[in-house]
Design an enzyme around this catalytic site. Structure first.
Site, PDB file in Angstrom:
ATOM      1  N   THR A 189      70.661  56.254  50.933  1.00  0.00           N
ATOM      2  CA  THR A 189      71.352  54.993  51.201  1.00  0.00           C
ATOM      3  C   THR A 189      72.769  55.015  50.641  1.00  0.00           C
ATOM      4  O   THR A 189      73.029  55.642  49.627  1.00  0.00           O
ATOM      5  CB  THR A 189      70.566  53.862  50.519  1.00  0.00           C
ATOM      6  OG1 THR A 189      69.247  53.837  51.056  1.00  0.00           O
ATOM      7  CG2 THR A 189      71.242  52.521  50.707  1.00  0.00           C
ATOM      8  N   ARG A 217      58.567  49.675  58.752  1.00  0.00           N
ATOM      9  CA  ARG A 217      58.762  49.850  57.308  1.00  0.00           C
ATOM     10  C   ARG A 217      60.147  49.391  56.891  1.00  0.00           C
ATOM     11  O   ARG A 217      61.151  49.692  57.538  1.00  0.00           O
ATOM     12  CB  ARG A 217      58.577  51.318  56.924  1.00  0.00           C
ATOM     13  CG  ARG A 217      58.760  51.610  55.426  1.00  0.00           C
ATOM     14  CD  ARG A 217      60.160  52.077  55.095  1.00  0.00           C
ATOM     15  NE  ARG A 217      60.300  52.438  53.673  1.00  0.00           N
ATOM     16  CZ  ARG A 217      61.447  52.773  53.096  1.00  0.00           C
ATOM     17  NH1 ARG A 217      62.568  52.789  53.808  1.00  0.00           N
ATOM     18  NH2 ARG A 217      61.484  53.092  51.813  1.00  0.00           N
ATOM     19  N   VAL A 218      60.210  48.651  55.803  1.00  0.00           N
ATOM     20  CA  VAL A 218      61.470  48.235  55.201  1.00  0.00           C
ATOM     21  C   VAL A 218      61.413  48.591  53.724  1.00  0.00           C
ATOM     22  O   VAL A 218      60.419  48.305  53.044  1.00  0.00           O
ATOM     23  CB  VAL A 218      61.704  46.720  55.368  1.00  0.00           C
ATOM     24  CG1 VAL A 218      62.953  46.285  54.610  1.00  0.00           C
ATOM     25  CG2 VAL A 218      61.829  46.359  56.847  1.00  0.00           C
ATOM     26  N   ASP A 220      63.930  48.999  49.963  1.00  0.00           N
ATOM     27  CA  ASP A 220      64.616  48.082  49.053  1.00  0.00           C
ATOM     28  C   ASP A 220      66.006  47.680  49.524  1.00  0.00           C
ATOM     29  O   ASP A 220      66.534  46.649  49.099  1.00  0.00           O
ATOM     30  CB  ASP A 220      64.736  48.723  47.667  1.00  0.00           C
ATOM     31  CG  ASP A 220      65.669  49.928  47.688  1.00  0.00           C
ATOM     32  OD1 ASP A 220      65.427  50.849  48.494  1.00  0.00           O
ATOM     33  OD2 ASP A 220      66.648  49.963  46.910  1.00  0.00           O
ATOM     34  N   THR A 240      69.457  53.643  45.347  1.00  0.00           N
ATOM     35  CA  THR A 240      69.185  54.574  46.436  1.00  0.00           C
ATOM     36  C   THR A 240      67.919  55.344  46.089  1.00  0.00           C
ATOM     37  O   THR A 240      67.525  55.413  44.928  1.00  0.00           O
ATOM     38  CB  THR A 240      70.358  55.543  46.659  1.00  0.00           C
ATOM     39  OG1 THR A 240      70.095  56.365  47.807  1.00  0.00           O
ATOM     40  CG2 THR A 240      70.583  56.446  45.460  1.00  0.00           C
ATOM     41  N   GLY A 241      67.275  55.913  47.096  1.00  0.00           N
ATOM     42  CA  GLY A 241      66.063  56.691  46.855  1.00  0.00           C
ATOM     43  C   GLY A 241      64.851  56.058  47.508  1.00  0.00           C
ATOM     44  O   GLY A 241      64.955  55.386  48.537  1.00  0.00           O
ATOM     45  N   GLY A 243      62.596  53.451  48.189  1.00  0.00           N
ATOM     46  CA  GLY A 243      62.769  52.025  48.018  1.00  0.00           C
ATOM     47  C   GLY A 243      61.548  51.292  47.516  1.00  0.00           C
ATOM     48  O   GLY A 243      61.666  50.268  46.819  1.00  0.00           O
TER      49      GLY A 243
END
Length: 329
Positions: A189, A217-218, A220, A240-241, A243
């Site tokens: 991200t 899918r969502v 963070d 980032t990473g 979520g």
């Protein structure tokens, strides 16, 4: 692709990750203030990863006296428009069904915020998120509703699936094995924070999410408090990473609250990562990176595994900063 191998810290270091009480400050207690004798470093922009074109664009806005909100929007749009960046916007890797779905959020100095989730066919989700913030009574719009709102606001329909990302998806379908790879661009991200000449902070975060994720899918990134949080009295943070792990600790909000208690951006980011590690004692094969900024213009960044970096741009220069990490290579 063989996963990189990492070693853990010693047992003594691992034992030290148990953190203190959560958010122990009493109600109504005044937060830290910037002393008049301290000259703030501003303007300033910071973003996740080595997105130097994005940070340079944001700096163009700031150095000419522009505000932080415009700076972060214009900055992350650079990556949304870049088809070679397969983690954001046009060219983002699709979900398991071959659909590119985008998530983004934005937050201004007054605590106003907007977000879009799982939106298709729109190249600049961060700008749609800003429209949600400014033109509707809502904070979040999702899926088809977000897409229809974007069209109503004048955004054009865009095919987000590039030939490169499509071919990689077709190759992935041969095994359909879902395995995020640490520091490989399948979930990197861009989150950005800016402090303008007036001392105001804003932030933005945008992503195409994990490659080949389940439909719908969502993570963070578009969630205020998880992937991004700004409190103009204190500072801001973004992540980032993976979520899901950031959501579980409301990571960006936590970091800002730790700064409210007096921690530096660096110490707050380190504590944020340690909270996640504490919830995953037997699982460390994923990456999380946090960055933060406070009203003084101090910055910080921290991650689980080596390899994460973040860009800063101020009058002192344009620098890619390798982040300190909880684990060693």
């Amino acid at each position: 692709m063989e996963r990189r191998k990492f070693i853990r810290h010693s047992t003594a270091a691992t034992a030290g990750l148990i953190s203190g009480p959560l958010l122990a400050s009493s109600a109504g207690q005044a937060g830290p203030t910037l002393k008049d004798s301290v000259k703030a470093v501003r303007p300033l922009v910071i973003c996740t990863w080595d997105f130097h074109k994005a940070s340079a664009k944001a700096w163009e806005v700031l150095k000419d006296g522009g505000n932080a909100l415009d700076a972060v929007e214009q900055g992350v749009k650079v990556e949304e428009a870049d088809p070679d960046n397969q983690t954001v916007g046009v060219g983002g890797r699709p979900d398991r069904d071959g659909n590119v779905t985008l998530d983004a959020c934005i937050m201004d100095k007054d605590g106003n915020c907007g977000a879009v989730l799982a939106m298709q066919n729109i190249a600049h989700p961060v700008s749609v998120a800003r429209k949600v913030m400014e033109e509707t009574p809502h904070v979040m719009l999702a899926g088809k509703g977000a897409e229809q709102f974007a069209y109503a606001m004048g955004f054009k329909k865009t095919d987000l699936l590039t030939q490169r990302s499509k071919q990689e998806w077709l190759e992935w379908k041969k095994t359909s094995k879902y395995e995020p790879v640490i520091n490989i661009e399948n979930h990197d991200t861009i989150g950005m924070l800016a402090l303008d000449q007036d001392g105001d902070i804003s932030g933005a975060c945008t992503t195409s999410g994990m490659a080949y994720k389940m439909a719908g899918r969502v993570g963070d990134s578009p969630i205020i408090g998880a992937g991004l949080f700004v409190d103009n009295e204190i500072g801001g943070a973004t992540a980032t990473g993976v979520g899901e792990e950031v959501v579980r600790t409301v990571g960006s909000f936590l970091i800002v609250e730790l700064m409210r208690q007096g921690k530096s951006p660096q110490d707050a980011c380190e504590e944020g990562v340690k909270r996640i590690i504490a919830k995953n004692k037997d699982k460390q094969d994923f990456q999380i990176g946090f960055i933060a900024i406070n009203k003084k213009g101090e910055t910080g960044g921290y991650c689980i595994h080596p390899g994460f970096s973040y860009r800063t741009y101020s009058e002192a220069g344009h620098v890619n900063n390798p982040s300190k990490s909880y684990l060693e290579s």
